[in-house]
Design a protein around this motif. Sequence first.
Motif, PDB file in Angstrom:
ATOM      1  N   ARG A 173       7.681  57.065 -61.385  1.00 32.39           N
ATOM      2  CA  ARG A 173       6.987  58.220 -61.939  1.00 32.39           C
ATOM      3  C   ARG A 173       5.824  57.737 -62.787  1.00 32.39           C
ATOM      4  O   ARG A 173       5.959  56.792 -63.556  1.00 32.39           O
ATOM      5  N   CYS A 174       4.698  58.396 -62.636  1.00 31.23           N
ATOM      6  CA  CYS A 174       3.565  58.156 -63.518  1.00 31.23           C
ATOM      7  C   CYS A 174       3.817  58.993 -64.772  1.00 31.23           C
ATOM      8  O   CYS A 174       4.120  60.183 -64.668  1.00 31.23           O
ATOM      9  N   ASP A 175       3.742  58.389 -65.965  1.00 27.55           N
ATOM     10  CA  ASP A 175       4.074  59.161 -67.162  1.00 27.55           C
ATOM     11  C   ASP A 175       3.059  60.284 -67.400  1.00 27.55           C
ATOM     12  O   ASP A 175       2.050  60.382 -66.704  1.00 27.55           O
ATOM     13  N   ASP A 176       3.355  61.129 -68.361  1.00 31.25           N
ATOM     14  CA  ASP A 176       2.563  62.339 -68.590  1.00 31.25           C
ATOM     15  C   ASP A 176       1.246  62.095 -69.313  1.00 31.25           C
ATOM     16  O   ASP A 176       0.433  63.008 -69.434  1.00 31.25           O
ATOM     17  N   LYS A 177       0.995  60.901 -69.815  1.00 31.43           N
ATOM     18  CA  LYS A 177      -0.172  60.643 -70.662  1.00 31.43           C
ATOM     19  C   LYS A 177      -1.481  60.512 -69.886  1.00 31.43           C
ATOM     20  O   LYS A 177      -2.525  60.922 -70.368  1.00 31.43           O
ATOM     21  N   ALA A 178      -1.435  59.914 -68.707  1.00 32.19           N
ATOM     22  CA  ALA A 178      -2.667  59.682 -67.933  1.00 32.19           C
ATOM     23  C   ALA A 178      -2.307  59.409 -66.475  1.00 32.19           C
ATOM     24  O   ALA A 178      -1.186  59.015 -66.169  1.00 32.19           O
ATOM     25  N   ASP A 179      -3.277  59.622 -65.572  1.00 28.72           N
ATOM     26  CA  ASP A 179      -3.087  59.251 -64.174  1.00 28.72           C
ATOM     27  C   ASP A 179      -2.833  57.748 -64.081  1.00 28.72           C
ATOM     28  O   ASP A 179      -3.248  56.982 -64.954  1.00 28.72           O
ATOM     29  N   CYS A 180      -2.168  57.331 -63.022  1.00 27.89           N
ATOM     30  CA  CYS A 180      -1.879  55.916 -62.790  1.00 27.89           C
ATOM     31  C   CYS A 180      -2.679  55.412 -61.594  1.00 27.89           C
ATOM     32  O   CYS A 180      -2.860  56.135 -60.614  1.00 27.89           O
ATOM     33  N   ILE A 181      -3.132  54.181 -61.692  1.00 25.55           N
ATOM     34  CA  ILE A 181      -3.773  53.502 -60.566  1.00 25.55           C
ATOM     35  C   ILE A 181      -3.039  52.188 -60.351  1.00 25.55           C
ATOM     36  O   ILE A 181      -2.859  51.402 -61.282  1.00 25.55           O
ATOM     37  N   ILE A 182      -2.608  51.985 -59.103  1.00 23.40           N
ATOM     38  CA  ILE A 182      -1.804  50.824 -58.742  1.00 23.40           C
ATOM     39  C   ILE A 182      -2.482  50.096 -57.581  1.00 23.40           C
ATOM     40  O   ILE A 182      -2.921  50.722 -56.624  1.00 23.40           O
ATOM     41  N   PHE A 183      -2.548  48.778 -57.674  1.00 25.39           N
ATOM     42  CA  PHE A 183      -2.985  47.939 -56.563  1.00 25.39           C
ATOM     43  C   PHE A 183      -1.740  47.488 -55.820  1.00 25.39           C
ATOM     44  O   PHE A 183      -0.771  47.043 -56.434  1.00 25.39           O
ATOM     45  N   ILE A 184      -1.752  47.601 -54.482  1.00 29.00           N
ATOM     46  CA  ILE A 184      -0.618  47.193 -53.644  1.00 29.00           C
ATOM     47  C   ILE A 184      -1.129  46.331 -52.500  1.00 29.00           C
ATOM     48  O   ILE A 184      -2.150  46.643 -51.883  1.00 29.00           O
ATOM     49  N   THR A 185      -0.393  45.267 -52.221  1.00 33.90           N
ATOM     50  CA  THR A 185      -0.702  44.436 -51.062  1.00 33.90           C
ATOM     51  C   THR A 185       0.588  44.125 -50.305  1.00 33.90           C
ATOM     52  O   THR A 185       1.650  44.013 -50.903  1.00 33.90           O
ATOM     53  N   ASN A 186       0.443  44.054 -48.982  1.00 29.91           N
ATOM     54  CA  ASN A 186       1.604  43.801 -48.122  1.00 29.91           C
ATOM     55  C   ASN A 186       1.118  43.586 -46.702  1.00 29.91           C
ATOM     56  O   ASN A 186      -0.068  43.680 -46.409  1.00 29.91           O
ATOM     57  N   SER A 187       2.080  43.351 -45.815  1.00 29.23           N
ATOM     58  CA  SER A 187       1.758  43.232 -44.392  1.00 29.23           C
ATOM     59  C   SER A 187       2.608  44.185 -43.572  1.00 29.23           C
ATOM     60  O   SER A 187       2.873  43.943 -42.415  1.00 29.23           O
ATOM     61  N   GLY A 188       3.051  45.278 -44.160  1.00 27.53           N
ATOM     62  CA  GLY A 188       3.833  46.279 -43.442  1.00 27.53           C
ATOM     63  C   GLY A 188       3.131  47.616 -43.471  1.00 27.53           C
ATOM     64  O   GLY A 188       2.171  47.825 -44.201  1.00 27.53           O
ATOM     65  N   VAL A 189       3.584  48.532 -42.661  1.00 27.86           N
ATOM     66  CA  VAL A 189       3.007  49.874 -42.627  1.00 27.86           C
ATOM     67  C   VAL A 189       3.281  50.560 -43.961  1.00 27.86           C
ATOM     68  O   VAL A 189       4.407  50.573 -44.437  1.00 27.86           O
ATOM     69  N   LEU A 190       2.260  51.132 -44.565  1.00 25.20           N
ATOM     70  CA  LEU A 190       2.396  51.778 -45.867  1.00 25.20           C
ATOM     71  C   LEU A 190       2.904  53.201 -45.704  1.00 25.20           C
ATOM     72  O   LEU A 190       2.428  53.960 -44.858  1.00 25.20           O
ATOM     73  N   ASP A 191       3.888  53.569 -46.511  1.00 31.79           N
ATOM     74  CA  ASP A 191       4.498  54.894 -46.477  1.00 31.79           C
ATOM     75  C   ASP A 191       4.565  55.408 -47.910  1.00 31.79           C
ATOM     76  O   ASP A 191       5.298  54.852 -48.729  1.00 31.79           O
ATOM     77  N   LEU A 192       3.803  56.429 -48.214  1.00 31.73           N
ATOM     78  CA  LEU A 192       3.794  57.000 -49.561  1.00 31.73           C
ATOM     79  C   LEU A 192       4.429  58.371 -49.545  1.00 31.73           C
ATOM     80  O   LEU A 192       4.134  59.179 -48.683  1.00 31.73           O
ATOM     81  N   ASN A 193       5.285  58.619 -50.510  1.00 33.07           N
ATOM     82  CA  ASN A 193       5.911  59.927 -50.625  1.00 33.07           C
ATOM     83  C   ASN A 193       5.724  60.410 -52.054  1.00 33.07           C
ATOM     84  O   ASN A 193       6.346  59.875 -52.963  1.00 33.07           O
ATOM     85  N   SER A 194       4.865  61.397 -52.244  1.00 33.20           N
ATOM     86  CA  SER A 194       4.630  61.920 -53.586  1.00 33.20           C
ATOM     87  C   SER A 194       5.166  63.333 -53.722  1.00 33.20           C
ATOM     88  O   SER A 194       4.880  64.022 -54.678  1.00 33.20           O
ATOM     89  N   SER A 195       5.939  63.789 -52.762  1.00 34.65           N
ATOM     90  CA  SER A 195       6.438  65.163 -52.782  1.00 34.65           C
ATOM     91  C   SER A 195       7.778  65.270 -53.501  1.00 34.65           C
ATOM     92  O   SER A 195       8.395  66.311 -53.507  1.00 34.65           O
ATOM     93  N   LEU A 196       8.213  64.182 -54.107  1.00 34.17           N
ATOM     94  CA  LEU A 196       9.505  64.193 -54.796  1.00 34.17           C
ATOM     95  C   LEU A 196       9.423  65.015 -56.064  1.00 34.17           C
ATOM     96  O   LEU A 196       8.404  65.046 -56.723  1.00 34.17           O
ATOM     97  N   LYS A 197      10.491  65.659 -56.418  1.00 37.19           N
ATOM     98  CA  LYS A 197      10.539  66.487 -57.632  1.00 37.19           C
ATOM     99  C   LYS A 197      10.902  65.636 -58.817  1.00 37.19           C
ATOM    100  O   LYS A 197      11.614  64.712 -58.749  1.00 37.19           O
TER     101      LYS A 197
END
Length: 105
Positions: A81-105
């Motif tokens: 979870r990104c805390d309530d104070k500010a938006d979060c920016i994350i750098f990610i590196t890998n060699s697999g297919v990226l799957d993002l799920n932000s629809s979680l409650k």
Amino acid sequence: LKISLLWGKIENSDNYGVLVKIPSGKNFKINAHSYWLKMSLPYHGLILKGNVITKIENEKEKTLLPNAYFNKPSNINYIDRCDDKADCIIFITNSGVLDLNSSLK
């Protein structure tokens, strides 16, 4: 949720680097998968902005501050979870297919 591709391809297991922007207060999951083997892969990340609260199953919740390196092992249950104070920016590196799920409650 916004993704900026820095290099590579995120849809077919090429090496890649991305920036992910997550709105403050938002839960999210980031997963990397092998395109060919259909299996989960670990990935590496760096918190660039904001505080990310991470909870891995059977572990205590942790807060990752800017400049914190982290990796997520494959095949684990977790929620971030990104805390309530500010938006979060994350750098990610890998060699697999990226799957993002932000629809979680």
